[in-house]
Design a protein around this motif. Structure first.
Motif, mmCIF file in Angstrom:
data_model
loop_
_atom_site.group_PDB
_atom_site.id
_atom_site.type_symbol
_atom_site.label_atom_id
_atom_site.label_comp_id
_atom_site.label_asym_id
_atom_site.label_seq_id
_atom_site.Cartn_x
_atom_site.Cartn_y
_atom_site.Cartn_z
ATOM 1 N N UNK A 97 0.851 -0.755 0.138
ATOM 2 C CA UNK A 97 0.198 0.371 0.079
ATOM 3 C C UNK A 97 0.769 1.523 -0.422
ATOM 4 N N UNK A 98 0.213 2.198 -1.081
ATOM 5 C CA UNK A 98 1.237 3.755 -0.106
ATOM 6 C C UNK A 98 -0.379 4.457 0.869
ATOM 7 N N UNK A 99 0.405 4.946 1.435
ATOM 8 C CA UNK A 99 0.455 5.858 2.750
ATOM 9 C C UNK A 99 0.838 7.643 2.438
ATOM 10 N N UNK A 100 -0.515 8.078 2.353
ATOM 11 C CA UNK A 100 -0.138 9.363 2.175
ATOM 12 C C UNK A 100 -0.785 10.704 2.768
ATOM 13 N N UNK A 101 0.660 11.654 3.538
ATOM 14 C CA UNK A 101 0.248 12.649 3.540
ATOM 15 C C UNK A 101 0.713 13.729 3.268
ATOM 16 N N UNK A 102 -0.741 14.808 2.937
ATOM 17 C CA UNK A 102 -0.308 16.728 2.481
ATOM 18 C C UNK A 102 -0.306 17.279 3.873
ATOM 19 N N UNK A 103 0.788 18.178 3.416
ATOM 20 C CA UNK A 103 0.984 18.911 4.831
ATOM 21 C C UNK A 103 1.181 20.455 3.464
ATOM 22 N N UNK A 104 0.403 21.331 4.085
ATOM 23 C CA UNK A 104 -0.512 22.672 2.918
ATOM 24 C C UNK A 104 -0.192 24.117 4.562
ATOM 25 N N UNK A 105 0.243 24.833 4.069
ATOM 26 C CA UNK A 105 0.589 26.065 4.862
ATOM 27 C C UNK A 105 -0.415 26.567 5.866
ATOM 28 N N UNK A 106 0.310 27.276 7.062
ATOM 29 C CA UNK A 106 -0.681 27.605 7.693
ATOM 30 C C UNK A 106 -1.788 28.843 7.243
ATOM 31 N N UNK A 107 -2.766 29.185 8.054
ATOM 32 C CA UNK A 107 -3.748 29.992 7.184
ATOM 33 C C UNK A 107 -2.978 31.326 8.031
ATOM 34 N N UNK A 108 -2.308 31.531 8.880
ATOM 35 C CA UNK A 108 -1.860 32.418 9.164
ATOM 36 C C UNK A 108 -0.911 33.595 8.064
ATOM 37 N N UNK A 109 -0.642 32.333 7.159
ATOM 38 C CA UNK A 109 0.952 32.372 6.307
ATOM 39 C C UNK A 109 0.536 33.386 5.463
ATOM 40 N N UNK A 110 -0.984 33.830 5.051
ATOM 41 C CA UNK A 110 -1.010 34.321 3.586
ATOM 42 C C UNK A 110 -3.038 34.819 4.778
ATOM 43 N N UNK A 111 -2.709 35.360 5.478
ATOM 44 C CA UNK A 111 -4.491 35.613 6.214
ATOM 45 C C UNK A 111 -5.277 36.411 4.948
ATOM 46 N N UNK A 112 -4.844 37.398 4.247
ATOM 47 C CA UNK A 112 -6.108 37.550 3.198
ATOM 48 C C UNK A 112 -6.572 36.628 2.424
ATOM 49 N N UNK A 113 -5.343 35.308 1.872
ATOM 50 C CA UNK A 113 -5.999 34.376 0.744
ATOM 51 C C UNK A 113 -5.547 33.198 1.530
ATOM 52 N N UNK A 114 -5.874 32.379 2.747
ATOM 53 C CA UNK A 114 -5.181 31.640 3.352
ATOM 54 C C UNK A 114 -5.613 30.234 2.302
ATOM 55 N N UNK A 130 -2.349 31.398 -3.083
ATOM 56 C CA UNK A 130 -1.850 32.593 -4.207
ATOM 57 C C UNK A 130 -0.899 31.568 -4.376
ATOM 58 N N UNK A 131 -0.285 31.158 -4.490
ATOM 59 C CA UNK A 131 0.975 29.655 -4.925
ATOM 60 C C UNK A 131 0.754 28.339 -4.707
ATOM 61 N N UNK A 132 1.424 27.442 -4.681
ATOM 62 C CA UNK A 132 0.804 26.450 -4.840
ATOM 63 C C UNK A 132 2.171 26.390 -3.416
ATOM 64 N N UNK A 133 1.977 25.286 -2.161
ATOM 65 C CA UNK A 133 2.856 24.987 -1.869
ATOM 66 C C UNK A 133 2.400 23.730 -0.736
ATOM 67 N N UNK A 134 2.958 22.961 -1.535
ATOM 68 C CA UNK A 134 2.119 21.208 -0.234
ATOM 69 C C UNK A 134 3.267 20.665 -0.471
#
Length: 706
Positions: free
Chosen positions: A538-555, A619-623
């Motif tokens: 199997x593949x176990x997959x975990x996604x990590x995304x920026x915090x909402x406070x990093x880009x408060x105008x558009x988290x 505002x960008x793709x950071x994943x």
């Protein structure tokens, strides 16, 4: 007296007669003689002709070379009659009733095979058939009606059709051109040599990987090696010395091998490739003194390997059964004949499992990176593409920059979707607003012909790293995808992807994709986790995304979901394309109902498959994506999201170790309590007691780890 100018040129007939009755060669002899008889009986009983060639060339004269060899060694009259019937078949197509040949393909494979067969039994052919053969060689076989002789000076110099057609013509010229009265026969041979040289130069990169993909590179090379050996046996130019790619190509092939040996990794058009014969490895092992090449041949065609491996979860194939042994799928291309002629059973060999070839490779040009934990069947194996482009023959290229495949612990889990599925939505790559390349005006064409590149290839004791720079093909300010292949344990590794895209400094939605095996199950296991399962692994997959406070105008927002995708060659709902349209007709099953039923032929393409999607808006793709292959029944690694301000961080805990993976792509500043310093990407490994045992950073910086 041996008068052959083809396969038997300079070969001892006494040695071949000895092989007929001597193990282990005897097995190949028995199989090749049985198979041509099965095909001959099937044709006689059914009145059918199997026409399945490749590279736009037809093949209708199956196992004619095998029958010819039996006749020349035993005098068997049925074998000679079968050779004669194949000459008649071609004469009907080429000379007498060309209007009955309804196929688009020029049958150049059959032309070369019949010339080689007739060359072996030239002293026994009756006058009528010999005259027909010579006339066909004189008037037809040494021409190139499908492509034209000047093709190797133009765009098609790196194309499979050009080289296979011209090399087959060269084989016909070498064996029969002079006898047929063609004054220019030697020029045709020289033209074939030049075409082979240019193909290897422009269709392969310097490491031997094909710009046209695994399938379309293999077939021409298979033919070029045969031609090279015939030239050598006739005392002409030694292409093994004068074409350097003939030496590098076997190493490329070996690095593309799936761990379970089912075939070669798909690249561009084509599915999992189980090559036609692999017999040329017998030649490279001999000419370059490489026992590893012989070991790869043993894996597929060595003693006791009579049946083809077949990477097909769909029993419907193009190939009808032609006797008790089954379809003329691969043995029709010489995988018993050529070993009988070329194999030296006493030569040293190194098994694939003991290969000394590097476990990780990057090839500039095709822009491929390949990683594996070992050469064992249980290995974790990853292929990663940077969307390289050659300067010629782009029609089989795919929009696959950043695409990855994963084979782990006996299972093909993240797949390449195969033939026809050329655009980004059929690859495991990010989409921008659901599209492969960013479309600023709404009417910009897809950038399928644009090149990407791989950069930053590094090999470290802890991991391997490479980055796909996709700004050009994706029409972005920047579009980077990093891949980390992080090893642990005896034969284990996990993969970390770090995506960083900025199309135009504005807010967009992005769709991270993983194309899964048609027979796998995808389970969403949490808000940011998923599992892809097959019976062994199997593949176990975990996604990590920026915090909402990093880009408060558009988290950033993130949604993980799964869906099913139809292949590009499946009719869309309401599609009005006629049933006899060549694209639909040539590929088998095309309605959506049919696609859901058969799913795929992994040796060719996929019609219906599950897909994992992680959609991020911001505002960008950071994943950051952590992908952990695990054997069935083995406990999971613990993946903990410790993302902080402007820094993505995952801690991966296994038996006896904890890894910290950090992506600080915004500014490179790392300010955790236990890790401080500056680095865009970093991996730190601690043992069970918390002691740092290894550290890697992208730029070579040293972090302060506490």
């Amino acid at each position: 007296m041996n008068l052959s100018k083809g396969l038997l040129a300079g070969v001892s007939m006494d040695e071949l007669k000895r092989r007929m009755v001597t193990p282990p060669y005897q097995d190949y002899w028995q199989h090749l003689t049985r198979r041509w008889r099965e095909v001959a009986d099937w044709e006689e009983q059914t009145g059918r002709i199997v026409n399945i060639g490749s590279c736009a060339g037809g093949q209708v004269t199956w196992l004619v070379r095998e029958a010819a060899l039996e006749h020349v060694l035993t005098g068997d009259r049925k074998a000679l009659d079968y050779v004669g019937k194949q000459i008649d078949k071609l004469a009907d197509i080429v000379l007498h009733h060309p209007e009955n040949w309804k196929q688009r393909e020029h049958p150049y494979w059959s032309e070369s095979h019949v010339c080689l067969a007739a060359d072996m039994c030239r002293a026994s052919l009756d006058a009528r058939r010999l005259d027909d053969l010579k006339r066909m060689v004189r008037e037809k076989f040494l021409e190139a009606p499908f492509i034209g002789w000047n093709a190797h000076d133009r765009y098609l110099s790196g194309h499979n059709m050009t080289v296979t057609e011209q090399v087959c013509a060269g084989i016909c010229a070498l064996t029969w051109g002079e006898d047929a009265g063609r004054a220019d026969w030697a020029e045709v041979v020289d033209r074939a040599i030049e075409s082979a040289r240019l193909y290897c130069r422009y269709s392969l990169d310097r490491a031997g990987y094909g710009f046209e993909g695994t399938m379309y590179a293999y077939v021409p090379l298979d033919t070029i090696y045969l031609f090279a050996q015939m030239l050598l046996q006739n005392g002409r130019e030694n292409l093994f010395e004068t074409i350097p790619e003939l030496k590098t190509y076997p190493e490329a092939i070996r690095s593309l091998l799936f761990p379970d040996r089912i075939g070669l990794t798909p690249l561009a058009d084509g599915g999992i490739l189980n090559p036609k014969s692999y017999a040329w490895l017998l030649l490279t092992a001999r000419h370059y003194h490489r026992p590893e090449d012989l070991g790869l041949w043993y894996e597929y065609r060595g003693p006791g390997r009579g049946a083809d491996p077949w990477p097909n979860n769909n029993p419907r194939c193009f190939w009808p059964d032609t006797g008790a042994t089954g379809p003329v799928r691969r043995d029709g291309w010489g995988h018993n004949l050529l070993p009988f002629l070329w194999w030296d059973a006493a030569a040293p060999m190194i098994p694939v499992a003991d290969s000394k070839q590097p476990l990780s490779r990057y090839s500039p040009g095709t822009e491929l990176a390949l990683f594996r934990t070992s050469w064992s069947r249980d290995a974790v194996y990853v292929n990663f593409s940077g969307q390289g482009r050659g300067h010629v023959a782009l029609d089989h290229a795919h929009n696959d920059g950043g695409h990855f495949t994963i084979f782990a612990h006996g299972e093909y889990l993240a797949i390449d979707t195969g033939y026809w599925n050329k655009y980004e939505d059929h690859h495991s790559v990010p989409l921008i607003e659901g599209q492969g390349s960013f479309n600023r005006t709404g009417d910009e064409p897809r950038r399928w012909h644009y090149a990407g590149r791989l950069t930053g290839f590094q090999q470290h004791a802890l991991l391997d790293h490479v980055m796909a720079d996709l700004a050009h093909p994706r029409n972005c300010v920047w579009a980077d995808r990093h891949l980390l292949f992080i090893r642990y344990g005896d034969d284990d590794a996990y993969i970390v992807l770090v995506d960083d895209f900025n199309p135009d400094h504005a807010v967009h939605s992005y769709q991270w994709q993983l194309q899964a095996h048609p027979d796998s199950a995808i389970r969403i296991s949490g808000p940011r986790t998923a599992v892809i399962e097959k019976p062994k692994a199997r593949l176990e997959i975990t996604f990590l995304s920026p915090l909402a406070t990093d880009f408060p105008a558009c988290p950033h927002s993130l949604e993980v979901r799964t869906d099913f995708v139809y292949g590009a060659n499946v009719k869309q709902a309401g599609d009005e394309v006629p049933e006899d349209h060549p694209v639909w007709k040539s590929l088998g099953a095309y309605t959506r109902d049919q696609a859901r039923e058969i799913k795929s032929d992994l040796s060719y393409t996929t019609w219906y498959r599950p897909r994992l999607v992680a959609e991020q808006k911001g505002p960008n793709f950071q994943l950051m994506t952590v992908i952990v292959p695990r054997r069935t029944g083995v406990p999971s690694l613990a993946v903990r999201d410790r993302t902080a301000k402007r820094v993505l961080r995952a801690d991966v805990k296994g038996e006896g170790f904890t890894d910290t993976i950090i992506s600080a792509r915004d500014h490179g500043r790392v300010t955790f309590d236990d890790v401080r310093g500056y680095a865009d990407l970093a991996v730190i490994r601690r043992d069970a007691g918390g002691r740092v045992v290894a550290q890697w950073t992208l730029g070579g910086e040293t972090l302060d780890c506490r």
